[in-house]
Design a protein around this motif. Structure first.
Motif, PDB file in Angstrom:
ATOM      1  N   LEU A  37     -37.204 -41.539 -23.177  1.00  0.00           N
ATOM      2  CA  LEU A  37     -37.354 -41.397 -24.627  1.00  0.00           C
ATOM      3  C   LEU A  37     -37.047 -42.701 -25.343  1.00  0.00           C
ATOM      4  O   LEU A  37     -37.731 -43.066 -26.311  1.00  0.00           O
ATOM      5  CB  LEU A  37     -36.433 -40.275 -25.138  1.00  0.00           C
ATOM      6  N   ARG A  38     -36.009 -43.438 -24.840  1.00  0.00           N
ATOM      7  CA  ARG A  38     -35.690 -44.742 -25.427  1.00  0.00           C
ATOM      8  C   ARG A  38     -36.894 -45.670 -25.355  1.00  0.00           C
ATOM      9  O   ARG A  38     -37.230 -46.361 -26.332  1.00  0.00           O
ATOM     10  CB  ARG A  38     -34.523 -45.378 -24.674  1.00  0.00           C
ATOM     11  N   ALA A  39     -37.524 -45.667 -24.174  1.00  0.00           N
ATOM     12  CA  ALA A  39     -38.648 -46.580 -23.966  1.00  0.00           C
ATOM     13  C   ALA A  39     -39.811 -46.226 -24.888  1.00  0.00           C
ATOM     14  O   ALA A  39     -40.434 -47.108 -25.482  1.00  0.00           O
ATOM     15  CB  ALA A  39     -39.081 -46.533 -22.500  1.00  0.00           C
ATOM     16  N   GLU A  40     -40.100 -44.904 -25.000  1.00  0.00           N
ATOM     17  CA  GLU A  40     -41.238 -44.505 -25.825  1.00  0.00           C
ATOM     18  C   GLU A  40     -40.967 -44.741 -27.317  1.00  0.00           C
ATOM     19  O   GLU A  40     -41.892 -44.999 -28.089  1.00  0.00           O
ATOM     20  CB  GLU A  40     -41.552 -43.029 -25.585  1.00  0.00           C
ATOM     21  N   LEU A  41     -39.658 -44.658 -27.708  1.00  0.00           N
ATOM     22  CA  LEU A  41     -39.316 -44.862 -29.110  1.00  0.00           C
ATOM     23  C   LEU A  41     -38.944 -46.316 -29.413  1.00  0.00           C
ATOM     24  O   LEU A  41     -38.605 -46.631 -30.549  1.00  0.00           O
ATOM     25  CB  LEU A  41     -38.144 -43.946 -29.507  1.00  0.00           C
ATOM     26  N   ASN A  42     -38.978 -47.163 -28.348  1.00  0.00           N
ATOM     27  CA  ASN A  42     -38.631 -48.578 -28.501  1.00  0.00           C
ATOM     28  C   ASN A  42     -37.199 -48.729 -29.030  1.00  0.00           C
ATOM     29  O   ASN A  42     -36.934 -49.434 -30.004  1.00  0.00           O
ATOM     30  CB  ASN A  42     -39.621 -49.268 -29.433  1.00  0.00           C
ATOM     31  N   LEU A  43     -36.273 -48.009 -28.348  1.00  0.00           N
ATOM     32  CA  LEU A  43     -34.852 -48.091 -28.680  1.00  0.00           C
ATOM     33  C   LEU A  43     -34.088 -48.510 -27.413  1.00  0.00           C
ATOM     34  O   LEU A  43     -33.408 -47.675 -26.786  1.00  0.00           O
ATOM     35  CB  LEU A  43     -34.322 -46.741 -29.204  1.00  0.00           C
ATOM     36  N   PRO A  44     -34.166 -49.787 -26.999  1.00  0.00           N
ATOM     37  CA  PRO A  44     -33.454 -50.229 -25.786  1.00  0.00           C
ATOM     38  C   PRO A  44     -31.943 -50.232 -26.014  1.00  0.00           C
ATOM     39  O   PRO A  44     -31.464 -50.053 -27.139  1.00  0.00           O
ATOM     40  CB  PRO A  44     -33.983 -51.648 -25.580  1.00  0.00           C
ATOM     41  N   ASP A  45     -31.176 -50.445 -24.940  1.00  0.00           N
ATOM     42  CA  ASP A  45     -29.714 -50.430 -25.020  1.00  0.00           C
ATOM     43  C   ASP A  45     -29.204 -51.505 -25.970  1.00  0.00           C
ATOM     44  O   ASP A  45     -28.145 -51.326 -26.599  1.00  0.00           O
ATOM     45  CB  ASP A  45     -29.106 -50.660 -23.626  1.00  0.00           C
ATOM     46  N   GLU A  46     -29.912 -52.631 -26.069  1.00  0.00           N
ATOM     47  CA  GLU A  46     -29.452 -53.679 -26.939  1.00  0.00           C
ATOM     48  C   GLU A  46     -29.490 -53.239 -28.413  1.00  0.00           C
ATOM     49  O   GLU A  46     -28.641 -53.633 -29.230  1.00  0.00           O
ATOM     50  CB  GLU A  46     -30.334 -54.946 -26.770  1.00  0.00           C
ATOM     51  N   THR A  47     -30.512 -52.476 -28.767  1.00  0.00           N
ATOM     52  CA  THR A  47     -30.639 -52.006 -30.153  1.00  0.00           C
ATOM     53  C   THR A  47     -29.774 -50.770 -30.408  1.00  0.00           C
ATOM     54  O   THR A  47     -29.150 -50.630 -31.469  1.00  0.00           O
ATOM     55  CB  THR A  47     -32.107 -51.670 -30.461  1.00  0.00           C
ATOM     56  N   PHE A  48     -29.756 -49.855 -29.424  1.00  0.00           N
ATOM     57  CA  PHE A  48     -28.981 -48.608 -29.565  1.00  0.00           C
ATOM     58  C   PHE A  48     -28.078 -48.492 -28.348  1.00  0.00           C
ATOM     59  O   PHE A  48     -28.369 -47.779 -27.387  1.00  0.00           O
ATOM     60  CB  PHE A  48     -29.953 -47.421 -29.664  1.00  0.00           C
ATOM     61  N   ASP A  49     -26.953 -49.224 -28.398  1.00  0.00           N
ATOM     62  CA  ASP A  49     -26.073 -49.299 -27.229  1.00  0.00           C
ATOM     63  C   ASP A  49     -25.259 -48.026 -27.095  1.00  0.00           C
ATOM     64  O   ASP A  49     -25.152 -47.216 -28.020  1.00  0.00           O
ATOM     65  CB  ASP A  49     -25.168 -50.536 -27.341  1.00  0.00           C
TER      66      ASP A  49
END
Length: 468
Positions: A37-49
């Motif tokens: 879901l992170r990948a599809e929403l473009n929310l990587p760990d760096e942005t949403f740790d």
């Protein structure tokens, strides 16, 4: 190709929702799903740790449970709103008008249409003409007054009795309606409405005060149709009279004390009498000799009034009595009511069982009348009130009229229904035609929503007319 659907959320709300979902999935150790879901929403760990994700844990559950609570509150508010709306509609003028136009549910409301004054002493009885808008009132001032209840006007005063007139009733042979009266002077008088209310006969035979008089309905099996009159006297007897000859045809004995009131059944076969011996007696007058079938005890003081229940009441009273079957409508004398100085009203079945005690009056119960549609019982008493009892609600008192009577209320009468060819029980032979009044009911029968009461107001007597 998958078409993108329009979101109802703002960008900010959508972002918050996405982060809450990721935090929810992570808390459930669904890491693969969360990463996808992170990948599809473009929310990587760096942005949403994970530290930020921790702040969103439990938020989705809180939002979800809040939605459920709000949904329940909305449903509750909608139900309350519907209830209040219904109350407002039922309390509005249109709703009251609809109720008043329904004869089956009509009950008297204050103030009365007319308050008729003229008697110098208390009113003892009132009686409606079976067809026209005439009302007779009896008084302790030794007179009877004839009123036009539609116009609220006095028509004439009848004099002849030498002591208090205690009861009046209209009835008699078909085509020859008469008015009967009885008095403390021990006599019964017959008056002819078609001949200026001329006193045509005076019946003598009782040895004491005559307190009650009633015409036996025309379809009686006890004698010539409509010719019989029954009277009750302080000499402890009931008498049956033939009004065409003036002779007493039967004397009925059985009461141990004064039978103050008597009422015939709708088919004329039965009589109900009650009085100072605290008992009510059911008499079968359909055979060669009158016979007491049932004696009813229960009141703790003198009984003052009685009434047969109409067949329209049978369904309600059968349920009150716990009977599995409702008696057939053509069976008379199935249920009865009595009122007493013990402030109680008692309902009885034909076996003599008391099926209900109605309590609420604060003084002697003077008069009873059943609503023609069967759902209600109306009572008046020395507590200066008229009460309406709902038989469909276990005899609950649903209305009390107070504040409009200045003294004891001594009697009550409901105007009889009429048909296109004449009255429901009997016929009219009056000379002067008058306007018929009433509310159209089933079978061409008009139920007249009109009640009259008589009372003691100071030293005078007043008649009050309650009408729709």
């Amino acid at each position: 190709m998958i078409m993108a659907t329009k979101s109802f959320l703002t960008d900010r709300q959508a972002e918050e929702l996405h982060k809450s979902i990721i935090a929810y999935l992570t808390s459930l150790n669904l890491t693969t799903t969360a990463q996808t879901l992170r990948a599809e929403l473009n929310l990587p760990d760096e942005t949403f740790d994970p530290a930020k994700a921790k702040q969103y844990e439990g938020l989705l559950e809180k939002k979800w449970t809040s939605v459920i609570r709000l949904q329940k509150k909305v449903l509750d508010l909608q139900a309350e709103n519907a209830h209040l709306k219904n109350e407002i509609e039922n309390a509005g003028p249109l709703a009251l008008s609809r109720k008043n136009q329904d004869p089956a549910n009509w009950l008297p409301k204050g103030p009365p249409r007319y308050t008729l004054e003229g008697h110098r002493l208390p009113i003892t009885s009132v009686a409606f003409h079976p067809v026209f808008s005439s009302l007779a009132s009896a008084s302790e001032d030794n007179t009877i007054k004839i009123w036009d209840w539609e116009l609220g006007e006095l028509e004439r005063t009848l004099k002849g009795h030498t002591k208090a007139v205690l009861d009046v009733d209209f009835g008699g042979p078909r085509g020859n309606t008469l008015l009967a009266s009885c008095s403390s002077d021990m006599s019964i008088k017959l008056w002819d409405p078609a001949d200026q209310y001329k006193n045509t006969r005076t019946l003598h035979g009782h040895d004491h005060i005559v307190s009650s008089v009633r015409f036996v309905p025309a379809n009686s099996t006890a004698g010539a149709g409509g010719n019989l009159l029954v009277s009750a006297s302080k000499d402890n007897t009931l008498k049956l009279w033939d009004v065409t000859t003036g002779y007493c045809v039967k004397t009925i004995e059985g009461h141990n004390d004064w039978p103050r009131a008597v009422a015939p059944s709708a088919d004329g076969r039965w009589l109900l009498s009650t009085g100072s011996d605290k008992a009510a007696r059911l008499w079968d007058i359909g055979g060669r000799e009158p016979e007491c079938r049932v004696v009813m005890f229960g009141h703790e003081n003198f009984n003052l009034c009685c009434a047969f229940a109409p067949s329209t009441s049978y369904a309600y009273l059968a349920r009150l009595a716990g009977h599995e079957k409702v008696p057939p409508a053509n069976s008379s004398a199935e249920f009865m009511a009595t009122g007493s100085r013990d402030k109680q009203i008692r309902l009885w079945d034909r076996r003599g069982q008391c099926i209900k005690v109605l309590e609420g009056h604060d003084n002697w119960v003077r008069g009873l009348v059943f609503h023609p549609a069967g759902k209600f019982l109306i009572s008046v008493a020395d507590d200066r009130t008229m009460r309406c009892w709902d038989l469909s609600q276990d005899g609950k008192c649903v209305q009390t009229l107070s504040g409009m009577f200045d003294g004891f209320v001594s009697c009550v009468r409901w105007a009889p229904g009429v048909t296109k060819d004449g009255p429901v029980s009997g016929d009219s032979g009056d000379g002067t035609p008058r306007k018929k009044t009433g509310v159209e009911a089933n079978g061409g029968v008009q139920m007249r929503c009109v009640i009259a009461t008589g009372s003691v107001d100071g030293t005078e007597g007043k008649v009050r007319i309650f009408a729709n």
